[in-house]
Design a protein around this motif. Sequence first.
Motif, PDB file in Angstrom:
ATOM      1  N   ILE A   1     -73.072 -89.092  -7.211  1.00 57.22           N
ATOM      2  CA  ILE A   1     -72.471 -87.769  -7.039  1.00 57.22           C
ATOM      3  C   ILE A   1     -72.760 -86.890  -8.258  1.00 57.22           C
ATOM      4  O   ILE A   1     -73.184 -85.745  -8.125  1.00 57.22           O
ATOM      5  CB  ILE A   1     -70.954 -87.885  -6.784  1.00 57.22           C
ATOM      6  N   VAL A   2     -72.547 -87.443  -9.448  1.00 53.71           N
ATOM      7  CA  VAL A   2     -72.782 -86.656 -10.672  1.00 53.71           C
ATOM      8  C   VAL A   2     -74.259 -86.309 -10.808  1.00 53.71           C
ATOM      9  O   VAL A   2     -74.609 -85.221 -11.251  1.00 53.71           O
ATOM     10  CB  VAL A   2     -72.278 -87.426 -11.912  1.00 53.71           C
ATOM     11  N   GLY A   3     -75.127 -87.227 -10.403  1.00 51.73           N
ATOM     12  CA  GLY A   3     -76.554 -86.995 -10.551  1.00 51.73           C
ATOM     13  C   GLY A   3     -77.162 -86.060  -9.521  1.00 51.73           C
ATOM     14  O   GLY A   3     -78.155 -85.379  -9.800  1.00 51.73           O
ATOM     15  N   LEU A   4     -76.591 -86.019  -8.315  1.00 49.62           N
ATOM     16  CA  LEU A   4     -77.230 -85.264  -7.239  1.00 49.62           C
ATOM     17  C   LEU A   4     -76.542 -83.967  -6.844  1.00 49.62           C
ATOM     18  O   LEU A   4     -77.163 -83.105  -6.232  1.00 49.62           O
ATOM     19  CB  LEU A   4     -77.367 -86.163  -5.990  1.00 49.62           C
ATOM     20  N   VAL A   5     -75.264 -83.824  -7.172  1.00 48.39           N
ATOM     21  CA  VAL A   5     -74.545 -82.591  -6.825  1.00 48.39           C
ATOM     22  C   VAL A   5     -74.590 -81.655  -8.028  1.00 48.39           C
ATOM     23  O   VAL A   5     -74.242 -82.054  -9.142  1.00 48.39           O
ATOM     24  CB  VAL A   5     -73.070 -82.916  -6.431  1.00 48.39           C
ATOM     25  N   PRO A   6     -75.011 -80.420  -7.825  1.00 45.71           N
ATOM     26  CA  PRO A   6     -75.138 -79.498  -8.962  1.00 45.71           C
ATOM     27  C   PRO A   6     -73.767 -79.084  -9.520  1.00 45.71           C
ATOM     28  O   PRO A   6     -72.752 -79.121  -8.820  1.00 45.71           O
ATOM     29  CB  PRO A   6     -75.864 -78.282  -8.365  1.00 45.71           C
ATOM     30  N   LEU A   7     -73.783 -78.691 -10.787  1.00 39.85           N
ATOM     31  CA  LEU A   7     -72.576 -78.206 -11.465  1.00 39.85           C
ATOM     32  C   LEU A   7     -72.462 -76.696 -11.321  1.00 39.85           C
ATOM     33  O   LEU A   7     -73.461 -75.996 -11.186  1.00 39.85           O
ATOM     34  CB  LEU A   7     -72.624 -78.549 -12.954  1.00 39.85           C
ATOM     35  N   THR A   8     -71.236 -76.199 -11.373  1.00 41.19           N
ATOM     36  CA  THR A   8     -71.041 -74.758 -11.388  1.00 41.19           C
ATOM     37  C   THR A   8     -71.440 -74.219 -12.750  1.00 41.19           C
ATOM     38  O   THR A   8     -71.380 -74.925 -13.764  1.00 41.19           O
ATOM     39  CB  THR A   8     -69.561 -74.383 -11.124  1.00 41.19           C
ATOM     40  N   THR A   9     -71.830 -72.986 -12.795  1.00 39.57           N
ATOM     41  CA  THR A   9     -72.276 -72.384 -14.055  1.00 39.57           C
ATOM     42  C   THR A   9     -71.350 -71.259 -14.509  1.00 39.57           C
ATOM     43  O   THR A   9     -71.727 -70.472 -15.356  1.00 39.57           O
ATOM     44  CB  THR A   9     -73.708 -71.831 -13.908  1.00 39.57           C
ATOM     45  N   ASN A  10     -70.161 -71.170 -13.948  1.00 35.32           N
ATOM     46  CA  ASN A  10     -69.235 -70.088 -14.306  1.00 35.32           C
ATOM     47  C   ASN A  10     -68.718 -70.309 -15.691  1.00 35.32           C
ATOM     48  O   ASN A  10     -68.189 -71.219 -16.086  1.00 35.32           O
ATOM     49  CB  ASN A  10     -68.049 -70.022 -13.338  1.00 35.32           C
ATOM     50  N   PRO A  39     -67.327 -78.729 -14.076  1.00 36.13           N
ATOM     51  CA  PRO A  39     -67.634 -79.599 -15.210  1.00 36.13           C
ATOM     52  C   PRO A  39     -66.555 -80.647 -15.481  1.00 36.13           C
ATOM     53  O   PRO A  39     -66.867 -81.797 -15.824  1.00 36.13           O
ATOM     54  CB  PRO A  39     -67.760 -78.631 -16.383  1.00 36.13           C
ATOM     55  N   TRP A  40     -65.277 -80.302 -15.311  1.00 35.31           N
ATOM     56  CA  TRP A  40     -64.216 -81.280 -15.579  1.00 35.31           C
ATOM     57  C   TRP A  40     -64.237 -82.394 -14.547  1.00 35.31           C
ATOM     58  O   TRP A  40     -63.991 -83.549 -14.879  1.00 35.31           O
ATOM     59  CB  TRP A  40     -62.849 -80.619 -15.668  1.00 35.31           C
ATOM     60  N   LEU A  41     -64.549 -82.078 -13.289  1.00 34.72           N
ATOM     61  CA  LEU A  41     -64.624 -83.113 -12.252  1.00 34.72           C
ATOM     62  C   LEU A  41     -65.825 -84.020 -12.481  1.00 34.72           C
ATOM     63  O   LEU A  41     -65.740 -85.241 -12.304  1.00 34.72           O
ATOM     64  CB  LEU A  41     -64.695 -82.489 -10.859  1.00 34.72           C
ATOM     65  N   THR A 101     -67.073 -84.720 -15.373  1.00 32.82           N
ATOM     66  CA  THR A 101     -66.697 -85.563 -16.510  1.00 32.82           C
ATOM     67  C   THR A 101     -65.788 -86.700 -16.074  1.00 32.82           C
ATOM     68  O   THR A 101     -65.980 -87.852 -16.480  1.00 32.82           O
ATOM     69  CB  THR A 101     -66.001 -84.715 -17.592  1.00 32.82           C
ATOM     70  N   VAL A 102     -64.816 -86.405 -15.225  1.00 31.30           N
ATOM     71  CA  VAL A 102     -63.907 -87.434 -14.716  1.00 31.30           C
ATOM     72  C   VAL A 102     -64.679 -88.487 -13.925  1.00 31.30           C
ATOM     73  O   VAL A 102     -64.467 -89.693 -14.085  1.00 31.30           O
ATOM     74  CB  VAL A 102     -62.786 -86.806 -13.863  1.00 31.30           C
ATOM     75  N   LEU A 103     -65.605 -88.045 -13.072  1.00 28.35           N
ATOM     76  CA  LEU A 103     -66.405 -88.988 -12.291  1.00 28.35           C
ATOM     77  C   LEU A 103     -67.285 -89.854 -13.188  1.00 28.35           C
ATOM     78  O   LEU A 103     -67.461 -91.046 -12.945  1.00 28.35           O
ATOM     79  CB  LEU A 103     -67.263 -88.244 -11.274  1.00 28.35           C
ATOM     80  N   PHE A 104     -67.853 -89.252 -14.230  1.00 27.18           N
ATOM     81  CA  PHE A 104     -68.697 -90.015 -15.151  1.00 27.18           C
ATOM     82  C   PHE A 104     -67.886 -91.065 -15.907  1.00 27.18           C
ATOM     83  O   PHE A 104     -68.317 -92.210 -16.051  1.00 27.18           O
ATOM     84  CB  PHE A 104     -69.403 -89.077 -16.137  1.00 27.18           C
ATOM     85  N   VAL A 105     -66.704 -90.691 -16.373  1.00 31.12           N
ATOM     86  CA  VAL A 105     -65.839 -91.651 -17.074  1.00 31.12           C
ATOM     87  C   VAL A 105     -65.407 -92.763 -16.122  1.00 31.12           C
ATOM     88  O   VAL A 105     -65.403 -93.946 -16.492  1.00 31.12           O
ATOM     89  CB  VAL A 105     -64.623 -90.934 -17.700  1.00 31.12           C
ATOM     90  N   LEU A 106     -65.081 -92.413 -14.888  1.00 32.56           N
ATOM     91  CA  LEU A 106     -64.722 -93.420 -13.892  1.00 32.56           C
ATOM     92  C   LEU A 106     -65.886 -94.377 -13.639  1.00 32.56           C
ATOM     93  O   LEU A 106     -65.690 -95.590 -13.522  1.00 32.56           O
ATOM     94  CB  LEU A 106     -64.297 -92.736 -12.591  1.00 32.56           C
TER      95      LEU A 106
END
Length: 60
Positions: free
Chosen positions: A51-60, A8-10, A12-17
């Motif tokens: 990348i943010v739209g197509l790569v799934p997020l971890t759910t941990n 999730p933090w990565l 967020t960083v990609l989205f802000v970038l």
Amino acid sequence: MPDVVLSPWLATVLFVLACLAGHRYRRVWKEEGPRWQLWVFGLTAALCLLIVGLVPLTTN
């Protein structure tokens, strides 16, 4: 193929970038700046959003 996931933090960083690159793209476009800057900022924003739209997020 190994599972590729974003933390999730990565994401967020990609989205802000992507937002910052998109803002800079619009500013260069309005000022009719150098065309190479349009390509750099446009491709950066597009790549980050893909990348943010197509790569799934971890759910941990």
